[in-house]
Write a protein that holds these residues in place. Structure first.
Motif, PDB file in Angstrom:
ATOM      1  N   GLY A 244       0.813  -1.215   0.000  1.00  0.00           N
ATOM      2  CA  GLY A 244       0.000   0.000   0.000  1.00  0.00           C
ATOM      3  C   GLY A 244       0.850   1.270   0.000  1.00  0.00           C
ATOM      4  O   GLY A 244       2.047   1.248   0.273  1.00  0.00           O
ATOM      5  N   HIS A 245       0.183   2.375  -0.306  1.00  0.00           N
ATOM      6  CA  HIS A 245       0.898   3.644  -0.442  1.00  0.00           C
ATOM      7  C   HIS A 245       1.420   4.173   0.890  1.00  0.00           C
ATOM      8  O   HIS A 245       2.438   4.870   0.921  1.00  0.00           O
ATOM      9  CB  HIS A 245      -0.016   4.686  -1.097  1.00  0.00           C
ATOM     10  N   LEU A 246       0.749   3.886   1.990  1.00  0.00           N
ATOM     11  CA  LEU A 246       1.250   4.336   3.285  1.00  0.00           C
ATOM     12  C   LEU A 246       2.594   3.685   3.598  1.00  0.00           C
ATOM     13  O   LEU A 246       3.509   4.324   4.119  1.00  0.00           O
ATOM     14  CB  LEU A 246       0.242   4.026   4.395  1.00  0.00           C
ATOM     15  N   ALA A 247       2.700   2.408   3.254  1.00  0.00           N
ATOM     16  CA  ALA A 247       3.977   1.713   3.439  1.00  0.00           C
ATOM     17  C   ALA A 247       5.032   2.308   2.509  1.00  0.00           C
ATOM     18  O   ALA A 247       6.209   2.449   2.886  1.00  0.00           O
ATOM     19  CB  ALA A 247       3.811   0.224   3.165  1.00  0.00           C
ATOM     20  N   GLY A 248       4.620   2.664   1.283  1.00  0.00           N
ATOM     21  CA  GLY A 248       5.541   3.293   0.351  1.00  0.00           C
ATOM     22  C   GLY A 248       6.053   4.619   0.877  1.00  0.00           C
ATOM     23  O   GLY A 248       7.252   4.926   0.771  1.00  0.00           O
ATOM     24  N   ASP A 249       5.151   5.418   1.466  1.00  0.00           N
ATOM     25  CA  ASP A 249       5.570   6.689   2.057  1.00  0.00           C
ATOM     26  C   ASP A 249       6.553   6.465   3.200  1.00  0.00           C
ATOM     27  O   ASP A 249       7.556   7.183   3.334  1.00  0.00           O
ATOM     28  CB  ASP A 249       4.357   7.456   2.574  1.00  0.00           C
ATOM     29  N   ALA A 250       6.263   5.484   4.047  1.00  0.00           N
ATOM     30  CA  ALA A 250       7.162   5.175   5.170  1.00  0.00           C
ATOM     31  C   ALA A 250       8.528   4.721   4.664  1.00  0.00           C
ATOM     32  O   ALA A 250       9.562   5.054   5.240  1.00  0.00           O
ATOM     33  CB  ALA A 250       6.535   4.108   6.063  1.00  0.00           C
ATOM     34  N   ALA A 251       8.531   3.957   3.558  1.00  0.00           N
ATOM     35  CA  ALA A 251       9.792   3.492   2.984  1.00  0.00           C
ATOM     36  C   ALA A 251      10.627   4.666   2.472  1.00  0.00           C
ATOM     37  O   ALA A 251      11.850   4.715   2.652  1.00  0.00           O
ATOM     38  CB  ALA A 251       9.525   2.505   1.860  1.00  0.00           C
ATOM     39  N   LEU A 252       9.966   5.630   1.837  1.00  0.00           N
ATOM     40  CA  LEU A 252      10.681   6.810   1.339  1.00  0.00           C
ATOM     41  C   LEU A 252      11.251   7.634   2.488  1.00  0.00           C
ATOM     42  O   LEU A 252      12.378   8.143   2.400  1.00  0.00           O
ATOM     43  CB  LEU A 252       9.752   7.668   0.485  1.00  0.00           C
ATOM     44  N   ARG A 253      10.484   7.750   3.570  1.00  0.00           N
ATOM     45  CA  ARG A 253      11.005   8.458   4.742  1.00  0.00           C
ATOM     46  C   ARG A 253      12.210   7.717   5.315  1.00  0.00           C
ATOM     47  O   ARG A 253      13.209   8.335   5.711  1.00  0.00           O
ATOM     48  CB  ARG A 253       9.914   8.621   5.801  1.00  0.00           C
ATOM     49  N   HIS A 254      12.116   6.410   5.354  1.00  0.00           N
ATOM     50  CA  HIS A 254      13.218   5.576   5.864  1.00  0.00           C
ATOM     51  C   HIS A 254      14.479   5.764   5.018  1.00  0.00           C
ATOM     52  O   HIS A 254      15.576   5.973   5.561  1.00  0.00           O
ATOM     53  CB  HIS A 254      12.785   4.108   5.858  1.00  0.00           C
ATOM     54  N   ARG A 299      21.176  -1.375   2.358  1.00  0.00           N
ATOM     55  CA  ARG A 299      20.948  -2.820   2.281  1.00  0.00           C
ATOM     56  C   ARG A 299      20.880  -3.442   3.680  1.00  0.00           C
ATOM     57  O   ARG A 299      20.092  -4.369   3.918  1.00  0.00           O
ATOM     58  CB  ARG A 299      22.062  -3.472   1.478  1.00  0.00           C
ATOM     59  N   HIS A 300      21.694  -2.923   4.608  1.00  0.00           N
ATOM     60  CA  HIS A 300      21.775  -3.541   5.939  1.00  0.00           C
ATOM     61  C   HIS A 300      20.958  -2.793   7.003  1.00  0.00           C
ATOM     62  O   HIS A 300      20.979  -3.186   8.166  1.00  0.00           O
ATOM     63  CB  HIS A 300      23.235  -3.624   6.384  1.00  0.00           C
ATOM     64  N   THR A 301      20.266  -1.718   6.594  1.00  0.00           N
ATOM     65  CA  THR A 301      19.406  -1.005   7.546  1.00  0.00           C
ATOM     66  C   THR A 301      17.991  -1.545   7.416  1.00  0.00           C
ATOM     67  O   THR A 301      17.372  -1.460   6.368  1.00  0.00           O
ATOM     68  CB  THR A 301      19.412   0.515   7.259  1.00  0.00           C
ATOM     69  N   MET A 302      17.487  -2.093   8.506  1.00  0.00           N
ATOM     70  CA  MET A 302      16.191  -2.770   8.460  1.00  0.00           C
ATOM     71  C   MET A 302      15.047  -1.767   8.346  1.00  0.00           C
ATOM     72  O   MET A 302      15.040  -0.731   9.001  1.00  0.00           O
ATOM     73  CB  MET A 302      15.990  -3.618   9.719  1.00  0.00           C
ATOM     74  N   PHE A 303      14.079  -2.091   7.497  1.00  0.00           N
ATOM     75  CA  PHE A 303      12.857  -1.309   7.388  1.00  0.00           C
ATOM     76  C   PHE A 303      11.692  -2.215   7.762  1.00  0.00           C
ATOM     77  O   PHE A 303      11.426  -3.220   7.106  1.00  0.00           O
ATOM     78  CB  PHE A 303      12.676  -0.777   5.967  1.00  0.00           C
ATOM     79  N   GLU A 304      11.007  -1.845   8.850  1.00  0.00           N
ATOM     80  CA  GLU A 304       9.915  -2.673   9.348  1.00  0.00           C
ATOM     81  C   GLU A 304       8.590  -1.973   9.087  1.00  0.00           C
ATOM     82  O   GLU A 304       8.419  -0.781   9.395  1.00  0.00           O
ATOM     83  CB  GLU A 304      10.085  -2.935  10.844  1.00  0.00           C
TER      84      GLU A 304
END
Length: 351
Positions: A244-254, A299-304
């Motif tokens: 979903g787009h909310l997860a996409g937004d969180a990924a971009l912030r990460h 690559r080694h920074t976890m995104f949850e």
């Protein structure tokens, strides 16, 4: 009468000038208040102290008497910067009067009034009162101190010919200065807010496309060597479609926060648009190491997200600027990025 009005206008103009310069220089730390950092309150007090000294030098002549409006910057300092700002302003006035007039009897009386005013500011600072009412209280109390000082020591004629005009000019000048200070502070605050919105990406908090391209242009104009990294988040559309787009937004912030934390001191990172970021580095010697380290760090920074750890990687296209425009450098880096993505992603390619 005309000369008095002219001197009054000059005095108010001096206050406006110093007040405008002070607010402009301190525009990044607005609003100025009693809880502002100590250095902010100190310099605000210094500015008002210098203003008060100039008002003393450019006193208004009423017959054989000379009056000044230094109470206005004192009240402004106490209203905005609290007792600390007031004591800094009063301290500078003390130094100025001692330098100009020496240890005269009027000087000693003035010092006693300053002490009383400072003690009064300590009391007012402990009372919950809005800024405009506090300012009015300071002006009113200062005028009361002057009234107490002159009562019984001057004749009726002098009182009506000198001090009544003084109180009228003080009241009008105080209102004009507070109105101008409020408008100026609001204007600068709104200007900074709009500037922030115009240059900062709302989602990631990074500089936006406009600000990042401006930084590239500045480096181009400086003539210094620099390197551009065009960074793209791998498989971003798949992440959006799956989570979903909310997860996409969180990924971009990460990703944005990761890039910002690992950006070299000489670098500048911003969001170009979508899932693409730009990182501008002054110089070119360490560019390859910086780019490789960014790839490994992401690559080694976890995104949850939604209780699940989602692997994230980036691809980077890099180009070292030569004697060419910043947009040509961008095009070369962008081409290198597509080579990196076609070659399997999660890697760096230089143009």
């Amino acid at each position: 009468m005309g000369a008095v009005i002219n001197q009054f206008v000059i005095n108010i103009s001096l206050i406006f000038l110093f007040m405008s310069l002070t607010f402009y220089v301190m525009r990044t730390v607005l609003p100025i208040q009693r809880t502002s950092p100590l250095f902010v309150r100190f310099w605000f007090g210094v500015s008002n102290g210098l203003t008060a000294i100039l008002l003393t030098i450019n006193a208004i002549e009423l017959g054989e008497a000379r009056i000044d409006l230094r109470l206005i910057p004192i009240a402004l300092s106490a209203t905005y910067a609290g007792p600390f700002g007031a004591i800094v302003t009063l301290g500078l006035i003390f130094i100025g009067r001692m330098t100009i007039h020496g240890m005269s009897a009027p000087f000693v009386d003035a010092i006693l009034m300053f002490i009383v005013f400072f003690l009064f500011s300590l009391v007012v600072s402990r009372v919950l009162i809005n800024r405009v009412k506090g300012y009015a209280v300071y002006i009113g109390f200062g005028a009361l101190l002057v009234l107490i000082q002159v009562t019984g020591s001057v004749g009726t004629g002098v009182f009506f010919n000198v001090f009544v005009p003084y109180f009228l000019m003080l009241s009008l000048g105080a209102w004009l200065c507070y109105w101008a200070a409020k408008k100026l502070e609001t204007h600068l605050w709104m200007f900074l807010l709009h500037t922030h919105r115009a240059t900062i990406d709302e989602l990631t908090g990074l500089p936006n496309r406009y600000r990042t391209l401006e930084q590239m242009n500045d480096l181009e104009m400086s003539g210094k060597p620099w390197t551009l990294l065009v960074i793209d988040v791998d498989h971003f559309k798949q992440l959006n479609d799956t989570y979903g787009h909310l997860a996409g937004d969180a990924a971009l912030r990460h990703i944005g926060q990761t890039l910002e934390r690992n950006c070299p001191p000489s670098g500048f990172v911003g969001r170009y648009g979508g899932e693409e970021f730009l990182l501008v580095i002054e110089g070119s010697e360490d560019a390859k190491e910086v780019a490789e380290e960014l790839v490994q760090t992401v690559r080694h920074t976890m995104f949850e997200c939604q209780g699940e750890v989602i692997p994230m990687t980036i691809s980077i296209g890099a180009a070292v600027a030569g004697h060419e425009s910043s947009m040509v450098v961008f095009e070369r880096a962008d081409e290198a990025l597509y080579v990196a993505k076609r070659s399997g992603r999660d890697q760096v390619r230089f143009a």
